[in-house]
Design a protein around this motif. Structure first.
Motif: not given
Length: 122
Positions: A22-26
Motif C-alpha cells: 500500500y502507498p502508505e507503507e511506502q
C-alpha cells in the motif's frame, strides 16, 4: 571420509525500508529483520576469502536490496537470492527470510514473515 558442507550466514540484520503493497507503507516505511544463509561445498581451506562466501558481501547485498522499494517482500528476497548467485555461483543452497515488524494491520502483531529458499539441485 564424509562430504563437508559449509554454511555462511547473517542473522537478524535490522533495516528500515519503504517496502509495502500500500502507498502508505511506502511513505512511512517500517522496520525489518533479515536472515540470509548460504550453503556450499568448500572450495578449499587456504585461509583466503576467495575460498568462501564473504558475509560482508551478504550484508552489502541485503542493504542494497532493502533500499530498492518493492511492493512485495517476496520480490526483495528473490532479488537478494539473485545477487548472491551472481557473485557466488558455487553456492548450492540459499535461505533468506524477512520479518516485517509491527505490520500495519488491526490488532497486535509482532511481525509478518516471508521466506524463500533456493537449491541448485532439485
Amino acid at each position: 571420509m564424509g562430504h563437508i558442507k559449509q554454511t555462511v550466514a547473517l542473522k537478524d540484520v535490522k533495516c528500515f525500508a519503504l517496502h509495502g503493497y500500500y502507498p502508505e507503507e511506502q511513505w512511512t516505511g517500517n522496520h525489518f529483520i533479515i536472515d540470509l544463509t548460504t550453503e556450499f561445498t568448500p572450495l578449499g581451506f587456504d585461509d583466503e576469502l576467495t575460498q568462501t562466501v564473504n558475509y560482508e558481501d551478504l550484508n552489502s547485498i541485503i542493504r542494497t536490496e532493502m533500499k530498492n522499494t518493492q511492493k512485495l517482500l517476496e520480490t526483495v528476497l528473490n532479488n537478494i537470492i539473485s545477487k548472491v548467485i551472481e557473485i557466488y555461483p558455487f553456492v548450492e543452497k540459499i535461505d533468506v527470510s524477512m520479518k516485517k515488524l509491527n505490520p500495519p494491520m488491526p490488532g497486535q502483531i509482532g511481525h509478518s514473515f516471508v521466506q524463500l529458499s533456493y537449491s541448485a539441485t532439485n
